[in-house]
Design a protein around this motif. Structure first.
Motif, PDB file in Angstrom:
ATOM      1  N   GLY A  32      27.220 126.259 -23.100  1.00  0.00           N
ATOM      2  CA  GLY A  32      27.119 125.943 -21.682  1.00  0.00           C
ATOM      3  C   GLY A  32      28.191 125.011 -21.170  1.00  0.00           C
ATOM      4  O   GLY A  32      28.177 124.618 -20.001  1.00  0.00           O
ATOM      5  N   ARG A  33      29.152 124.668 -22.003  1.00  0.00           N
ATOM      6  CA  ARG A  33      30.222 123.753 -21.582  1.00  0.00           C
ATOM      7  C   ARG A  33      31.015 124.385 -20.447  1.00  0.00           C
ATOM      8  O   ARG A  33      31.355 125.569 -20.495  1.00  0.00           O
ATOM      9  N   THR A  34      31.320 123.572 -19.442  1.00  0.00           N
ATOM     10  CA  THR A  34      32.120 124.038 -18.313  1.00  0.00           C
ATOM     11  C   THR A  34      33.282 123.093 -18.053  1.00  0.00           C
ATOM     12  O   THR A  34      33.281 121.939 -18.489  1.00  0.00           O
ATOM     13  N   TYR A  35      34.236 123.609 -17.336  1.00  0.00           N
ATOM     14  CA  TYR A  35      35.402 122.823 -16.913  1.00  0.00           C
ATOM     15  C   TYR A  35      35.828 123.319 -15.541  1.00  0.00           C
ATOM     16  O   TYR A  35      35.755 124.524 -15.257  1.00  0.00           O
ATOM     17  N   TYR A  36      36.263 122.375 -14.709  1.00  0.00           N
ATOM     18  CA  TYR A  36      36.829 122.696 -13.400  1.00  0.00           C
ATOM     19  C   TYR A  36      38.118 121.926 -13.208  1.00  0.00           C
ATOM     20  O   TYR A  36      38.176 120.725 -13.496  1.00  0.00           O
ATOM     21  N   ALA A  37      39.117 122.613 -12.699  1.00  0.00           N
ATOM     22  CA  ALA A  37      40.339 121.910 -12.329  1.00  0.00           C
ATOM     23  C   ALA A  37      40.035 120.958 -11.178  1.00  0.00           C
ATOM     24  O   ALA A  37      39.130 121.203 -10.366  1.00  0.00           O
ATOM     25  N   ASP A  38      40.779 119.882 -11.099  1.00  0.00           N
ATOM     26  CA  ASP A  38      40.570 118.902 -10.038  1.00  0.00           C
ATOM     27  C   ASP A  38      40.653 119.553  -8.657  1.00  0.00           C
ATOM     28  O   ASP A  38      39.950 119.159  -7.733  1.00  0.00           O
ATOM     29  N   SER A  39      41.501 120.551  -8.541  1.00  0.00           N
ATOM     30  CA  SER A  39      41.742 121.182  -7.247  1.00  0.00           C
ATOM     31  C   SER A  39      40.530 121.954  -6.731  1.00  0.00           C
ATOM     32  O   SER A  39      40.456 122.264  -5.540  1.00  0.00           O
ATOM     33  N   VAL A  40      39.570 122.263  -7.610  1.00  0.00           N
ATOM     34  CA  VAL A  40      38.414 123.053  -7.185  1.00  0.00           C
ATOM     35  C   VAL A  40      37.090 122.341  -7.459  1.00  0.00           C
ATOM     36  O   VAL A  40      36.024 122.837  -7.063  1.00  0.00           O
ATOM     37  N   GLN A  41      37.154 121.200  -8.126  1.00  0.00           N
ATOM     38  CA  GLN A  41      35.934 120.464  -8.469  1.00  0.00           C
ATOM     39  C   GLN A  41      35.111 120.180  -7.211  1.00  0.00           C
ATOM     40  O   GLN A  41      35.635 119.741  -6.192  1.00  0.00           O
ATOM     41  N   GLY A  42      33.835 120.492  -7.293  1.00  0.00           N
ATOM     42  CA  GLY A  42      32.949 120.254  -6.158  1.00  0.00           C
ATOM     43  C   GLY A  42      32.879 121.408  -5.174  1.00  0.00           C
ATOM     44  O   GLY A  42      32.008 121.427  -4.300  1.00  0.00           O
ATOM     45  N   ARG A  43      33.787 122.363  -5.296  1.00  0.00           N
ATOM     46  CA  ARG A  43      33.794 123.514  -4.380  1.00  0.00           C
ATOM     47  C   ARG A  43      33.499 124.828  -5.103  1.00  0.00           C
ATOM     48  O   ARG A  43      32.912 125.746  -4.528  1.00  0.00           O
ATOM     49  N   PHE A  44      33.912 124.937  -6.345  1.00  0.00           N
ATOM     50  CA  PHE A  44      33.729 126.152  -7.135  1.00  0.00           C
ATOM     51  C   PHE A  44      32.648 125.924  -8.184  1.00  0.00           C
ATOM     52  O   PHE A  44      32.531 124.828  -8.742  1.00  0.00           O
ATOM     53  N   THR A  45      31.891 126.978  -8.492  1.00  0.00           N
ATOM     54  CA  THR A  45      30.872 126.911  -9.529  1.00  0.00           C
ATOM     55  C   THR A  45      30.954 128.165 -10.385  1.00  0.00           C
ATOM     56  O   THR A  45      30.917 129.281  -9.859  1.00  0.00           O
ATOM     57  N   ILE A  46      31.048 127.956 -11.685  1.00  0.00           N
ATOM     58  CA  ILE A  46      31.086 129.079 -12.615  1.00  0.00           C
ATOM     59  C   ILE A  46      29.698 129.280 -13.213  1.00  0.00           C
ATOM     60  O   ILE A  46      28.955 128.312 -13.432  1.00  0.00           O
ATOM     61  N   SER A  47      29.340 130.533 -13.445  1.00  0.00           N
ATOM     62  CA  SER A  47      28.051 130.831 -14.059  1.00  0.00           C
ATOM     63  C   SER A  47      28.169 132.094 -14.892  1.00  0.00           C
ATOM     64  O   SER A  47      29.090 132.896 -14.706  1.00  0.00           O
ATOM     65  N   ILE A  48      27.248 132.230 -15.811  1.00  0.00           N
ATOM     66  CA  ILE A  48      27.253 133.370 -16.727  1.00  0.00           C
ATOM     67  C   ILE A  48      25.882 134.024 -16.721  1.00  0.00           C
ATOM     68  O   ILE A  48      24.854 133.336 -16.755  1.00  0.00           O
ATOM     69  N   ASP A  49      25.885 135.347 -16.692  1.00  0.00           N
ATOM     70  CA  ASP A  49      24.671 136.126 -16.909  1.00  0.00           C
ATOM     71  C   ASP A  49      24.831 136.784 -18.271  1.00  0.00           C
ATOM     72  O   ASP A  49      25.536 137.782 -18.406  1.00  0.00           O
ATOM     73  N   ASN A  50      24.202 136.190 -19.275  1.00  0.00           N
ATOM     74  CA  ASN A  50      24.382 136.690 -20.641  1.00  0.00           C
ATOM     75  C   ASN A  50      23.859 138.116 -20.806  1.00  0.00           C
ATOM     76  O   ASN A  50      24.449 138.922 -21.527  1.00  0.00           O
ATOM     77  N   ALA A  51      22.766 138.404 -20.157  1.00  0.00           N
ATOM     78  CA  ALA A  51      22.165 139.723 -20.318  1.00  0.00           C
ATOM     79  C   ALA A  51      23.068 140.814 -19.759  1.00  0.00           C
ATOM     80  O   ALA A  51      23.206 141.887 -20.354  1.00  0.00           O
ATOM     81  N   GLU A  52      23.681 140.538 -18.628  1.00  0.00           N
ATOM     82  CA  GLU A  52      24.541 141.518 -17.985  1.00  0.00           C
ATOM     83  C   GLU A  52      26.007 141.377 -18.396  1.00  0.00           C
ATOM     84  O   GLU A  52      26.820 142.204 -18.001  1.00  0.00           O
ATOM     85  N   LYS A  53      26.311 140.336 -19.159  1.00  0.00           N
ATOM     86  CA  LYS A  53      27.693 140.067 -19.575  1.00  0.00           C
ATOM     87  C   LYS A  53      28.610 139.994 -18.366  1.00  0.00           C
ATOM     88  O   LYS A  53      29.656 140.652 -18.296  1.00  0.00           O
ATOM     89  N   MET A  54      28.163 139.187 -17.434  1.00  0.00           N
ATOM     90  CA  MET A  54      28.930 138.953 -16.219  1.00  0.00           C
ATOM     91  C   MET A  54      29.220 137.458 -16.096  1.00  0.00           C
ATOM     92  O   MET A  54      28.391 136.615 -16.456  1.00  0.00           O
ATOM     93  N   VAL A  55      30.372 137.156 -15.578  1.00  0.00           N
ATOM     94  CA  VAL A  55      30.750 135.779 -15.288  1.00  0.00           C
ATOM     95  C   VAL A  55      31.106 135.706 -13.809  1.00  0.00           C
ATOM     96  O   VAL A  55      31.855 136.560 -13.310  1.00  0.00           O
ATOM     97  N   TYR A  56      30.578 134.705 -13.135  1.00  0.00           N
ATOM     98  CA  TYR A  56      30.775 134.582 -11.702  1.00  0.00           C
ATOM     99  C   TYR A  56      31.524 133.288 -11.376  1.00  0.00           C
ATOM    100  O   TYR A  56      31.395 132.292 -12.088  1.00  0.00           O
ATOM    101  N   LEU A  57      32.266 133.344 -10.300  1.00  0.00           N
ATOM    102  CA  LEU A  57      32.900 132.144  -9.771  1.00  0.00           C
ATOM    103  C   LEU A  57      32.552 132.078  -8.293  1.00  0.00           C
ATOM    104  O   LEU A  57      33.095 132.846  -7.494  1.00  0.00           O
TER     105      LEU A  57
END
Length: 126
Positions: free
Chosen positions: A56-81
């Motif tokens: 579950g470790r995540t990282y955000y560049a400073d330029s997007v921190q607080g505005r972008f959110t990454i998530s994963i759907d393991n069952a569907e093997k999808m990654v969202y931004l």
């Protein structure tokens, strides 16, 4: 065959939102971290965000921190931004990529990713 396919880009006004999707096929999801990268015309590629489904470790560049959110759907093997409060400076081609063993951190821009998908264009108008 390993495939990553980014989608969801488009044209949006400043302050608007978009959600990018990355469909991942052909790899064991927990063995990789997935990163989002962007490249604007005339600029170097930038690692925007990443996530490891293993811990579950995540990282955000400073330029997007607080505005972008990454998530994963393991069952569907999808990654969202999820990208909120977009600015013209966010205009770029966005791509997703996988690296294994999974690692995700501030050196994302310089990681040697194992697999890349084709990008999707995000254009933010002022």
């Amino acid at each position: 065959e390993v495939q990553l396919q980014a989608s969801g880009g488009g044209l949006v006004q400043a302050g608007g939102s978009l959600r990018l999707s990355c469909a991942v096929h052909g790899i064991t999801f927990s063995d990789y971290a997935i990163g989002w990268f962007r490249q604007a015309p005339g600029k170097e590629r930038e690692g925007v965000s990443c996530m490891s489904s293993r811990d579950g470790r995540t990282y955000y560049a400073d330029s997007v921190q607080g505005r972008f959110t990454i998530s994963i759907d393991n069952a569907e093997k999808m990654v969202y931004l999820q990208m909120n409060n977009l600015a013209p400076s966010d205009t770029a081609v966005y791509s997703c990529a996988a690296v294994g063993p999974p690692r995700c951190g501030a050196s994302l821009t310089h990681y040697g990713m194992d697999y890349w998908g084709k990008g999707t264009q995000v254009t933010v108008s002022s």
